[in-house]
Motif scaffolding. Structure first.
Motif, PDB file in Angstrom:
ATOM      1  N   ALA A 189       0.847  -1.186   0.000  1.00  0.00           N
ATOM      2  CA  ALA A 189       0.000   0.000   0.000  1.00  0.00           C
ATOM      3  C   ALA A 189       0.880   1.232   0.000  1.00  0.00           C
ATOM      4  CB  ALA A 189      -0.895   0.000   1.228  1.00  0.00           C
ATOM      5  N   GLY A 229      -3.122  -9.999   2.090  1.00  0.00           N
ATOM      6  CA  GLY A 229      -3.875  -9.901   0.844  1.00  0.00           C
ATOM      7  C   GLY A 229      -3.596 -11.022  -0.139  1.00  0.00           C
ATOM      8  N   ARG A 272      -6.245   3.264  13.652  1.00  0.00           N
ATOM      9  CA  ARG A 272      -6.640   2.401  12.555  1.00  0.00           C
ATOM     10  C   ARG A 272      -7.916   1.702  12.983  1.00  0.00           C
ATOM     11  NH1 ARG A 272      -3.173  -2.690  11.074  1.00  0.00           N
ATOM     12  NH2 ARG A 272      -4.537  -3.524   9.477  1.00  0.00           N
ATOM     13  N   GLN A 317     -14.712  -5.304   7.027  1.00  0.00           N
ATOM     14  CA  GLN A 317     -14.826  -4.182   6.094  1.00  0.00           C
ATOM     15  C   GLN A 317     -13.436  -3.589   5.838  1.00  0.00           C
ATOM     16  OE1 GLN A 317     -17.914  -3.909   4.890  1.00  0.00           O
ATOM     17  NE2 GLN A 317     -18.420  -5.557   6.290  1.00  0.00           N
ATOM     18  N   GLU A 318     -13.375  -2.571   5.000  1.00  0.00           N
ATOM     19  CA  GLU A 318     -12.108  -1.914   4.697  1.00  0.00           C
ATOM     20  C   GLU A 318     -11.497  -1.288   5.950  1.00  0.00           C
ATOM     21  OE1 GLU A 318     -10.276  -1.334   1.556  1.00  0.00           O
ATOM     22  OE2 GLU A 318     -11.397  -3.204   1.469  1.00  0.00           O
ATOM     23  N   SER A 319     -10.188  -1.265   6.020  1.00  0.00           N
ATOM     24  CA  SER A 319      -9.487  -0.608   7.118  1.00  0.00           C
ATOM     25  C   SER A 319      -9.433   0.898   6.851  1.00  0.00           C
ATOM     26  CB  SER A 319      -8.070  -1.183   7.193  1.00  0.00           C
ATOM     27  OG  SER A 319      -7.373  -0.638   8.268  1.00  0.00           O
ATOM     28  N   VAL A 320      -9.648   1.680   7.892  1.00  0.00           N
ATOM     29  CA  VAL A 320      -9.697   3.143   7.762  1.00  0.00           C
ATOM     30  C   VAL A 320      -8.684   3.761   8.721  1.00  0.00           C
ATOM     31  CG1 VAL A 320     -11.180   5.173   8.043  1.00  0.00           C
ATOM     32  CG2 VAL A 320     -12.165   3.018   7.245  1.00  0.00           C
ATOM     33  N   ASP A 353      -4.471  -7.347  13.597  1.00  0.00           N
ATOM     34  CA  ASP A 353      -4.832  -8.183  12.455  1.00  0.00           C
ATOM     35  C   ASP A 353      -5.393  -9.527  12.910  1.00  0.00           C
ATOM     36  OD1 ASP A 353      -4.029  -6.433  10.304  1.00  0.00           O
ATOM     37  OD2 ASP A 353      -2.006  -6.737  11.019  1.00  0.00           O
ATOM     38  N   ARG A 364     -11.215  -0.963  11.783  1.00  0.00           N
ATOM     39  CA  ARG A 364     -11.745  -1.903  10.805  1.00  0.00           C
ATOM     40  C   ARG A 364     -12.958  -2.570  11.429  1.00  0.00           C
ATOM     41  NH1 ARG A 364      -8.390  -6.504   7.370  1.00  0.00           N
ATOM     42  NH2 ARG A 364     -10.026  -6.763   5.835  1.00  0.00           N
TER      43      ARG A 364
END
Lengths: 611, 611
Positions: free
Chosen positions: A199, B217, B478, B465-468, B450, B480
Motif C-alpha cells: 500500500a 492480501g 486504525r 470491512q475496509e481498514s480506515v 490483524d 476496521r
C-alpha cells in the motif's frame, strides 16, 4: 496435515518460543539459526526440550549463498555445510533449507548450480539429511519457484528437493498453478505466510512518511536553489505529514523543524551560520550514578586508575591511556533526562534516570567557543558555561535526547582546560591495555531518531553512516553511527522498537585496545565478570571462519565475539550492565569500520538472559 | 527568508502547535483546515492568538477538487469557496492552497481547468485573497509542477499563482530545474518536506511485514490447493517475519498462528471444523464498573429503564427497545483484561481496568452451542458455561483482547435464555427514542490487531470491512469493522498509535435511533451532557452541504455530527466518557454504511479537550 511454525515467527528466547508453539498445538518447529546461536542450550538440550514438548524439528534454516560459485568458494561452502550437518545430527533435524544465492560471487549458470547442489545433497545424504532448495524472491539469479525446481530436477539427486514459500511465490506475482507440475515427493517443505498488498503508493508515502529536510533522501537544497533562481521570495514552509511526529510533543518537534530549515538554508547558500567545528576526539564520558561502587568495580578491573577528583563537586576522574571516564555522584543537575513525551507520560528513552547512566560526553574541539556558537545558532540549548567561580568556562550544549555535550580541550595551551578543575589524588598508574574510547553508544527516544542524526550531523559536523537494523529477541533495533572521517569520534545512535525494553535502552562505552584478549584476561583476573556468550555462537564461528590453533577456544572461554568486513577484523566483549550502562572492550584491526552489528542479536539475547 | 510550518507537522491541539511554532522561532504558520475545525477557538481568536505569538498566517489549506468539473458542480464549488474565503478574512489569511483534483468528476481538460481556476481567483480577489494551485503527485489529471504551472499561465489571472511542494515534485522524480522557468512572482508559496527513499522493496516487505495466512492480501489457500494437487504431504509451516510479532508475547501469537492455519486448512478443503454460526444481532453489552452511579446517570437520561437484576450477582439490566445494557458491579471474574504483553509490563489496550469498561458482549446466536463448538475448535478460550447452579448454561468465549463474547438467545423457545437469570424490578417503562444497539466499538491491543480481525471473521463468521485510518490530535488510529451482512451486528475494532493514550482506548456503545435530535434533546433535558463540538465544524458543514432551515442550528446547539456517503446520511452525537466507556446516539438513513470516520478527528479532539 501436520503443522509447524518457524521460531522466527515468535518473540522471546528460544525456550519461550518452543513452549508457546507446543501449547498452541503445533506438531513441529523450524529452528531459525540465529535463535539457536543465541540460546544457552546445547543442540542436544534443544532436541530434548522439543521432544519433551512433543515437537518435531521439521527444518533447520537457512543455509545461504551455497551454489553456482567458483570451485574454491564452493569448497569453503562444503566445509561450512559439513559443520552444520553435524550440528543438525545433534539437533535431530533431518531437513535443511538452502535459499538461492544472493552472493556477488554467484554465477548465472544453472548447470553449475545443479552440479554443486547435487554435491551438497550427496554430503547431506551421508548425514541422513535432505536439502530443500528455495528461490528467494530477491535471489541473485534464481528468484522464482519454477526456476528453483528446474535446477533441482537437473541435479537429479534423491536427497535434493525444493522448498516452496507462499511469500516468495505470491510476492512476485508468479502463477502458483505450475506447482502442480512438480512431483509431490520432490516438494520437501512448504512455508506459508501472507502479507498486506503493498500500500506504499505515493499517497501513503506522502501522508505518513514525510520528514523534515535533511532527514530523508531527497535533494531538497537542490530544489530550493532552483526556486530561488526563479525569483521566489515568499516563506520557506515545512509541510510534513509523519506518523511519529503526530505522537511526539509539539515543542521539541518544532525546534527540530526549525533547525532543519536553518541547515537547509545554509546548504542552499542562504544566510550564514557559524561554520562547523568538527571535534577531533572524545575527551571524556561522564556517568551519573547514585552509587560509585558498582561502577568502580568495573573501572578498576578494566585497568582504569582513579587519578583525580573535581575541586568542587563529587566527581571522580578515572583514566587509562587516552580514555577518561568521569563518575558523578552528585545530583543530576542538568536536564539530561528531559522528558520528550506529552503530558509527562514516560516514553521510551525519556524514562527518568533511576540508576547509573551515561549522561554527558566531552568532545575534544579545535575551537570550543566557535563550536558552541554554531550549536547555539542551531537552537541547541546552551548549558551554563561555568559551574563554579573557580571552574574553567566550559562550553556545553544539550543534544535532543538531553545528553550534555561538552565542547572542550584537554591540556591544550590557550584553551580553557576542563582537566584543571580536577586535583590529582594519589594513585597507582593505570596498567591495562585500553588506549582510548573507541565509541559511545547512545540510545535515543524513539520519537526523535532522525532528528538526533541530523543534530549530530548539522550541529557537530559529524558524518552519518548507513542505518542498520538489528534483531533483538523482543523487537528490532535501528542503529546509525555518526563519526568523524578518521574515526576519532564514533557515536552509534540506537533506537529500540520496544518502548518498555530496558536492555535495549542501556548505553555503553566501548574502550579501544590493541589486544582484546589481554584486556579481557586482565579484567577477569581482577574479579570482573564478562557477559557469557552461548557455545552455539562459537560453533557457528568455527563453521564460518578459520582461526589459528587455540584462538577460538580463547574467545569461547572469555566470551569474545568476532566479525570481519572487507577491510579488517573486529574482536569485542562486554561487561555486565550496571544500571543502564555497560562497557565493551574492542580491538579493531586492518581498518574495520563497523560495530559488530552481526553479533548484536547474540549479545542482546545474552543481556536479556542475565537480567 | 521568512520561515513557516504547517500545523499538520506538529502534534496536539491547535493552540499547542501555535505556541510550539512561535517558541521555536518560526515567523508564520500554514493553518491546516482540520486543525481549525477541531479547535474551540473562533477564527478571530485564532488570528489574535497568532498575532500575540508574533506569527503570521501564511497559508490556509487545503481546498480540494475544485477545477475541471461540470458547470453545476463548479457552481457548488464556488459556493463552498465563498464560505472559505469569508472564513479566511476572519482569520486574516491571504493565500489559499488549491490542490489538483482527485475527483472522479474532474475532466482531463486544461482549458476548462484554467477557466475555472481563473473564475475562482476572481472570486478570491474580491476577498483580497490569492489562490496557490499545486499539483498533487497523485492528482487525477494534473500531477506534475510544470503541468500545474501551464494551467496557471493559461488562466492568466493576477490572483492565481502556483504552489510548489518538494515532496510532490521529488517523489515523482521530476527534474526541478524547470522551476527556474516560472516567474518568481507567480510562485505564491513553497512547501518543503523530505522523505526516505522508498525502501519497501520485496526484501523489506518479506523481512518486516509478513502476516499469518488470512491476515494479508495473498490467496494463500489457492496456493495451498495447488501444492496439495502436486501430492505434497509434508507439514504446513508458518514462516512469518513481522516486526510487531517480534515484540508481542509468544504464547498468544502462537495461538493466533495456529488458528490461522486451521482456517486456512478449512478454506483449502482440508479437515473439518464445525461450521460457522453467524450471529444475528446484539443481545446485550455488559459494562463492568466499580460504581454504578455514573453509568446510571447516563443510562437514565438516555431513556433506558432499569428493568431487572441478576438473581445471584450484582448485575443490573437496563433496557430500551431492543437495546440492553448490563451493569456489573461485582468483581471482574473473567479474564477480560488479560495482559498481552511480556513481563507484565502494561501495554496499550492491555492496561489493567481501573474503572468502567465495556467487558462483555452478548451476541444473539441461532445455535449458541454450535457457535461455541466452532470457537473452541478455533482455540478461543471457552469460559465456564454456568456461573451458578440456577443460571442458564451460557456459552461464552474470550476474544483475543479478553472481551467475553456470550453466544446466547434472548427469549427464544428451546434455547437457554440468559434473560431468565434476571428477575424483574418495578420500573417505569423506557421512554426514549433508542431502538437497538447500532454498533460496539472495541479498542484493541496494538500487538494483535490483524489477529483480532481474523478471529471475528473466522470464529464468528463476520465480514471484515475496509481498514480506515483516522487522525487523532496525538496520533493515527486504525479502524476496521466486522459486521453481519444485514448490519445486525457491527463491531468496529480500533487500534491507537499512541500506547499511552487513554482517550483513544475508550470503548463505546452506539445506540440506534430513528430521530437523533429527539434522542439528544431528551438526554439533555434529563440532565445529560453531550460532548461539545467546536463551532468551526458547523461552519465547515455549512460550506459543504445544504441543510433545511434551522437544521444546522439544531446540530450546532446539540453537538450533532453529520456525514454522508453514496447511499445515505448519518447523524450522531456523543455522551461524556465515564471511565473508559462512552455512548453514542446514531441515526442512519438511506443505507449509510459507515461510522462517521470523517468526523472522528473532531470527536477525538473534543474528547481530549474535555478530559
Amino acid at each position: 496435515m501436520r503443522t509447524s511454525i518457524a521460531t522466527v515467527s515468535l518473540s522471546g528466547p528460544l525456550t519461550e518460543k518452543l513452549t508457546a508453539a507446543a501449547r498452541a498445538g503445533f506438531d513441529g518447529v523450524e529452528i531459525f539459526e540465529n535463535d539457536l546461536l543465541a540460546s544457552p542450550l546445547t543442540p542436544e538440550e534443544i532436541r530434548a526440550r522439543c521432544a519433551d514438548l512433543g515437537l518435531s524439528i521439521d527444518l533447520y534454516q537457512p543455509m545461504r549463498d551455497i551454489e553456482a560459485v567458483p570451485a574454491e568458494e564452493f569448497a569453503r561452502n562444503l566445509r561450512r555445510a559439513r559443520a552444520k550437518f553435524a550440528l543438525m545430527n545433534r539437533l535431530g533435524a533431518d531437513t535443511v533449507l538452502v535459499c538461492s544465492s544472493v552472493s556477488p560471487l554467484a554465477e548465472d549458470d544453472d548447470a553449475l548450480a545443479a552440479e554443486q547442489l547435487a554435491r551438497l545433497a550427496g554430503l547431506a545424504q551421508d548425514f541422513g539429511i535432505r536439502v530443500a532448495y528455495e528461490a528467494l524472491a530477491w535471489g541473485r539469479h534464481v528468484s522464482t519457484y519454477d526456476h528453483a525446481w528446474h535446477i533441482v530436477e537437473t541435479a537429479g539427486h534423491p536427497a535434493l528437493g525444493t522448498c516452496l514459500d507462499s511469500f516468495h511465490i505470491l510476492s512476485r506475482g508468479s502463477d502458483p498453478k505450475g506447482i502442480e507440475d512438480i512431483p509431490g515427493e520432490k516438494i520437501f517443505f512448504l512455508q506459508l505466510a501472507d502479507a498486506p498488498l503493498p500500500a506504499m503508493d505515493v499517497l501513503q508515502w506522502s501522508r505518513h512518511h514525510r520528514r523534515f529536510p535533511g532527514q530523508g533522501g531527497f535533494d531538497v537544497a537542490g530544489l530550493l536553489r532552483h526556486v530561488l533562481r526563479a525569483g521566489y521570495d515568499g516563506p520557506l514552509s515545512l509541510e510534513v505529514f509523519n506518523d511519529v511526529f503526530r505522537q511526539a510533543e509539539a515543542g521539541p518537534t518544532a525546534v527540530d523543524a526549525r533547525r532543519s530549515l536553518l541547515l537547509l538554508q545554509e546548504e542552499a547558500g542562504l544566510g550564514a551560520l557559524p561554520a562547523p567545528v568538527v571535534p577531533t576526539g572524545v575527551a571524556f564520558a561522564e556517568l551519573v550514578t547514585p552509587d560509585a561502587e558498582p561502577v568502580s568495580a568495573l573501572l578498576g578491573p578494566l585497568g582504569f586508575a582513579r587519578t583525580a577528583r573535581h575541586r568542587g563537586k563529587p566527581v571522580e576522574l578515572w583514566e587509562q591511556g587516552e580514555a577518561r571516564v568521569l563518575v558523578n555522584t552528585g545530583p543530576a543537575a542538568l536536564p539530561h533526562a528531559r522528558l520528550r513525551s506529552r503530558g509527562g507520560t514516560p516514553m521510551s528513552g525519556g524514562t527518568p534516570i533511576d540508576g547509573t547512566t551515561l549522561a554527558a560526553v566531552g568532545l575534544e574541539s579545535p575551537d570550543p567557543a566557535a563550536a558552541a556558537r554554531r550549536a547555539e545558532a542551531l537552537l541547541a540549548p546552551v548549558l551554563p558555561r561555568r559551574r563554579a567561580a573557580e571552574d574553567a568556562p566550559l562550553d556545553a550544549v544539550a543534544a535532543p535526547d538531553g545528553t550534555e555535550l561538552f565542547l572542550c580541550a584537554t591540556d591544550r595551551p590557550g584553551l580553557p582546560n576542563w582537566r584543571a578543575d580536577f586535583e590529582d589524588v594519589p594513585h597507582t598508574p593505570a596498567a591495562g591495555a585500553v588506549v582510548r574510547i573507541d565509541h559511545l553508544s547512545l540510545t535515543q527516544p524513539w520519537h526523535h531518531f532522525d532528528e538526533a542524526v541530523l543534530f549530530h550531523r548539522g550541529v557537530l559536523g559529524l558524518d552519518a553512516q548507513e542505518s542498520v537494523d538489528v534483531a533483538d529477541p523482543y523487537g528490532l533495533l535501528r542503529s546509525r553511527a555518526v563519526t568523524t572521517a578518521d574515526g576519532g569520534v564514533r557515536i552509534p545512535l540506537t533506537v529500540g522498537a520496544a518502548p518498555a525494553d530496558d536492555t535495549a535502552h542501556a548505553r555503553h562505552i566501548a574502550l579501544a585496545t590493541d589486544d582484546v584478549v589481554a584486556a579481557a584476561r586482565r579484567f577477569v583476573a581482577a574479579g570482573g565478570s564478562l557477559l557469557p556468550i552461548p557455545a552455539n555462537y562459537y560453533d557457528d564461528l568455527a563453521a564460518r571462519f578459520e582461526f589459528t590453533d587455540g584462538e577460538l577456544e580463547t574467545y569461547r572461554e572469555l566470551g569474545i565475539l568476532y566479525d570481519r568486513d572487507t577491510r579488517g577484523e573486529f574482536r569485542h566483549c562486554y561487561t555486565r550492565t550496571v544500571g543502564r550502562v555497560f562497557f565493551e572492550l574492542v580491538q579493531r584491526d586492518g581498518g574495520y569500520q563497523g560495530y559488530g552489528a552481526a553479533n548484536a542479536p547474540v549479545r542482546l539475547a545474552a543481556q536479556h538472559a542475565v537480567r
